[in-house]
Design an enzyme around this catalytic site. Sequence first.
Site, PDB file in Angstrom:
ATOM      1  N   ARG A  60      61.462 -33.993  56.080  1.00 24.99           N
ATOM      2  CA  ARG A  60      62.616 -33.413  56.758  1.00 24.99           C
ATOM      3  C   ARG A  60      63.876 -33.855  56.021  1.00 24.99           C
ATOM      4  O   ARG A  60      63.847 -34.747  55.183  1.00 24.99           O
ATOM      5  CB  ARG A  60      62.706 -33.895  58.224  1.00 24.99           C
ATOM      6  CG  ARG A  60      61.521 -33.561  59.109  1.00 24.99           C
ATOM      7  CD  ARG A  60      61.137 -32.113  59.149  1.00 24.99           C
ATOM      8  NE  ARG A  60      62.155 -31.158  59.548  1.00 24.99           N
ATOM      9  CZ  ARG A  60      62.115 -30.392  60.639  1.00 24.99           C
ATOM     10  NH1 ARG A  60      61.098 -30.494  61.477  1.00 24.99           N
ATOM     11  NH2 ARG A  60      63.051 -29.498  60.907  1.00 24.99           N
ATOM     12  N   SER A  61      65.007 -33.245  56.395  1.00 27.29           N
ATOM     13  CA  SER A  61      66.259 -33.651  55.740  1.00 27.29           C
ATOM     14  C   SER A  61      66.682 -35.052  56.199  1.00 27.29           C
ATOM     15  O   SER A  61      67.341 -35.773  55.453  1.00 27.29           O
ATOM     16  CB  SER A  61      67.351 -32.629  56.008  1.00 27.29           C
ATOM     17  OG  SER A  61      67.456 -32.356  57.386  1.00 27.29           O
ATOM     18  N   LYS A 102      55.089 -29.715  58.505  1.00 28.99           N
ATOM     19  CA  LYS A 102      55.966 -30.836  58.841  1.00 28.99           C
ATOM     20  C   LYS A 102      55.418 -31.494  60.104  1.00 28.99           C
ATOM     21  O   LYS A 102      55.456 -30.880  61.189  1.00 28.99           O
ATOM     22  CB  LYS A 102      57.377 -30.320  59.136  1.00 28.99           C
ATOM     23  CG  LYS A 102      58.139 -29.770  57.932  1.00 28.99           C
ATOM     24  CD  LYS A 102      59.390 -29.060  58.432  1.00 28.99           C
ATOM     25  CE  LYS A 102      60.420 -28.845  57.344  1.00 28.99           C
ATOM     26  NZ  LYS A 102      61.524 -27.949  57.827  1.00 28.99           N
ATOM     27  N   GLN A 129      69.691 -22.785  51.589  1.00 24.93           N
ATOM     28  CA  GLN A 129      69.555 -24.216  51.883  1.00 24.93           C
ATOM     29  C   GLN A 129      69.024 -25.065  50.727  1.00 24.93           C
ATOM     30  O   GLN A 129      69.495 -26.178  50.509  1.00 24.93           O
ATOM     31  CB  GLN A 129      68.653 -24.390  53.104  1.00 24.93           C
ATOM     32  CG  GLN A 129      68.484 -25.834  53.548  1.00 24.93           C
ATOM     33  CD  GLN A 129      67.623 -25.924  54.780  1.00 24.93           C
ATOM     34  OE1 GLN A 129      68.059 -25.636  55.883  1.00 24.93           O
ATOM     35  NE2 GLN A 129      66.382 -26.295  54.594  1.00 24.93           N
ATOM     36  N   ASP A 141      58.404 -21.599  57.454  1.00 23.19           N
ATOM     37  CA  ASP A 141      58.739 -22.952  57.956  1.00 23.19           C
ATOM     38  C   ASP A 141      59.187 -22.787  59.411  1.00 23.19           C
ATOM     39  O   ASP A 141      58.376 -22.884  60.327  1.00 23.19           O
ATOM     40  CB  ASP A 141      59.818 -23.572  57.056  1.00 23.19           C
ATOM     41  CG  ASP A 141      60.414 -24.843  57.640  1.00 23.19           C
ATOM     42  OD1 ASP A 141      59.828 -25.412  58.567  1.00 23.19           O
ATOM     43  OD2 ASP A 141      61.490 -25.296  57.157  1.00 23.19           O
ATOM     44  N   GLU A 182      60.961 -19.452  50.857  1.00 23.21           N
ATOM     45  CA  GLU A 182      60.663 -19.939  52.217  1.00 23.21           C
ATOM     46  C   GLU A 182      61.659 -19.344  53.215  1.00 23.21           C
ATOM     47  O   GLU A 182      62.839 -19.242  52.906  1.00 23.21           O
ATOM     48  CB  GLU A 182      60.774 -21.467  52.192  1.00 23.21           C
ATOM     49  CG  GLU A 182      60.485 -22.170  53.507  1.00 23.21           C
ATOM     50  CD  GLU A 182      60.529 -23.699  53.308  1.00 23.21           C
ATOM     51  OE1 GLU A 182      60.136 -24.182  52.215  1.00 23.21           O
ATOM     52  OE2 GLU A 182      60.961 -24.398  54.229  1.00 23.21           O
ATOM     53  N   LYS A 201      56.666 -31.165  49.213  1.00 20.90           N
ATOM     54  CA  LYS A 201      58.114 -30.916  49.128  1.00 20.90           C
ATOM     55  C   LYS A 201      58.804 -32.057  49.873  1.00 20.90           C
ATOM     56  O   LYS A 201      58.644 -32.168  51.087  1.00 20.90           O
ATOM     57  CB  LYS A 201      58.389 -29.567  49.802  1.00 20.90           C
ATOM     58  CG  LYS A 201      59.830 -29.124  49.900  1.00 20.90           C
ATOM     59  CD  LYS A 201      59.946 -27.837  50.744  1.00 20.90           C
ATOM     60  CE  LYS A 201      61.384 -27.414  50.889  1.00 20.90           C
ATOM     61  NZ  LYS A 201      61.661 -26.687  52.137  1.00 20.90           N
ATOM     62  N   ASP A 219      64.359 -22.258  49.433  1.00 21.19           N
ATOM     63  CA  ASP A 219      64.239 -22.259  50.894  1.00 21.19           C
ATOM     64  C   ASP A 219      65.513 -21.615  51.413  1.00 21.19           C
ATOM     65  O   ASP A 219      66.587 -22.216  51.385  1.00 21.19           O
ATOM     66  CB  ASP A 219      64.068 -23.680  51.445  1.00 21.19           C
ATOM     67  CG  ASP A 219      63.895 -23.674  52.962  1.00 21.19           C
ATOM     68  OD1 ASP A 219      63.896 -22.571  53.552  1.00 21.19           O
ATOM     69  OD2 ASP A 219      63.757 -24.761  53.549  1.00 21.19           O
ATOM     70  N   GLU A 233      69.531 -34.236  51.042  1.00 19.95           N
ATOM     71  CA  GLU A 233      68.217 -34.555  50.470  1.00 19.95           C
ATOM     72  C   GLU A 233      68.318 -34.989  49.017  1.00 19.95           C
ATOM     73  O   GLU A 233      67.319 -35.074  48.311  1.00 19.95           O
ATOM     74  CB  GLU A 233      67.266 -33.349  50.596  1.00 19.95           C
ATOM     75  CG  GLU A 233      66.987 -32.984  52.042  1.00 19.95           C
ATOM     76  CD  GLU A 233      65.856 -31.980  52.208  1.00 19.95           C
ATOM     77  OE1 GLU A 233      65.162 -31.674  51.218  1.00 19.95           O
ATOM     78  OE2 GLU A 233      65.660 -31.514  53.330  1.00 19.95           O
TER      79      GLU A 233
HETATM   80  P1  PGA Z   1      65.250 -29.688  57.826  1.00 21.05           P
HETATM   81  O1  PGA Z   1      65.170 -28.899  56.462  1.00 21.05           O
HETATM   82  O2  PGA Z   1      64.423 -30.914  57.710  1.00 21.05           O
HETATM   83  O3  PGA Z   1      66.714 -29.969  57.983  1.00 21.05           O
HETATM   84  O4  PGA Z   1      64.740 -28.761  58.897  1.00 21.05           O
HETATM   85  C1  PGA Z   1      64.024 -28.848  55.663  1.00 21.05           C
HETATM   86  C2  PGA Z   1      63.506 -27.443  55.499  1.00 21.05           C
HETATM   87  O5  PGA Z   1      64.052 -26.480  56.081  1.00 21.05           O
HETATM   88  O6  PGA Z   1      62.512 -27.238  54.809  1.00 21.05           O
HETATM   89 ZN    ZN Z   2      62.628 -24.839  55.380  1.00 14.04          ZN
END
Ligand code: PGA
Ligand code: ZN
Length: 438
Positions: A365-366, A336, A163, A311, A284, A387, A241, A205
């Site tokens: 977040r994304s 988060k 990712q 995460d 991650e 991050k 990640d 992102e």
């Molecule tokens: P997400 O990705 O906000 O789409 O969950 C961010 C991450 O996995 O760190």
């Molecule tokens: Zn993550």
Amino acid sequence: MQSTIVAVAGHRIWDSRGRPTVEVEVTLADGTRGRGMAPAGASRGAHEAVDLRDGGMRHGGFDVMHAVRNVNDIVAPHLLGLDALDQHGVDQVLVAVDGTPNKSRLGGNATIATSMAVMHAAAAASGLPLWKYLAEDTQCSLPMPEVQIFGGGAHAGQRVDIQDFLVMPAGSGSFDEALAICAEIYRAAGELMAQRKSRCGVADEGGWWPDFASNEEALSVLTDAIERAGCGGGKALISLDIAASEFYRDGLYRLGLEGKTFETGAWLAELYRWIERYPIISVEDPVAEDDVAGMRAFTAAVGSRVQVVGDDFLVTDAARVAHAAAAGCCNAVLIKPNQAGTVSETRAALLAGHKAAWGTIVSARSGETEDVCITHMAVGWNAGQLKVGSFARSERMAKWNEGLRIERSGAALSGFAGMTGVPVSARGNGDTEASAGR
Ligand code: PGA
Ligand code: ZN
């Protein structure tokens, strides 16, 4: 009392993907206002607070009118008359009114936007910058940034399976210098992609679109970009990640790009090979969110030299952090706020990380908004790492730029965390098979 909550209003706004999200405005007796906005994940952990969506046809099912109504009809009457300076008390009311283990009644998007609005209002009423209000007189430092260079996974239509391909500017002496190093690497990576005729815009992102033949090729080009930017030899290191839950099915890790499947042991062996070959300092979610045995094995094998971040595995939950620490899983936690659903529960998860002597990384977040409060949380709670995605798109840049302003404001800060918050002996020499072969 001047900081008494006198009005709470929920509204629908739009996030960085152009999807609906929840905004809450809180007004205090002295007229001070605070505004909170819910971010949204795309690769969400199964155990995180529920992101309540209306379903149906409108806006692809992503509309949030139900969550907005929950704020106005259910939450607001309970908050009127409470003291905004008592964040914990306000958050306890949100938890009690919701009454479920995962905020499924009110929606974690409704509760986090409300909780953050109260936090913003309280800081404003105190006349303090948010980070200083959150710090409560403790010493704070600017966090080490982790900046995405290539997007992937759920943020890039599964173009590659991994990712996030990020960099951590390990050799930097200030937040300002850290961002400047990341900017050079981001630019160098863009030039390399242009040379390959692979520059196809950016992922969710802001990282370059991952136009690669294999997942490992992204690692190789990222290592080249680090060297092209003059940041080899450990000045900048790689953070991944994996978000492995996204490609784990029926007990197997499945790399769609390469058409390969792995049992847990073989998958971990592949990751160990990458760690030997490339200057990787942090990984991650290397395994799926419920693969406890895999996480324990990975932590035991590489946890002394690589930061192992949970995460989806920990979902910003203090109890899960304590449990994982006792079980030998992970040595760092991603923080988060909307995974937890309130500011206080977010902080509790971070404190559980500190108690375990782990790394703590405040994360966006994304799907993001223009709110920059996570930068303030990273500083005020002394997280050590931050991050927020890549080095493009203003929902990301606003958060990096806010860190620069906090660093410039200076006086009460104890400088830049550098690598001190990363719970491993730094791979300062950048000595890997890839660099040895050059
Ligand atoms: P997400 O990705 O906000 O789409 O969950 C961010 C991450 O996995 O760190
Ligand atoms: Zn993550």
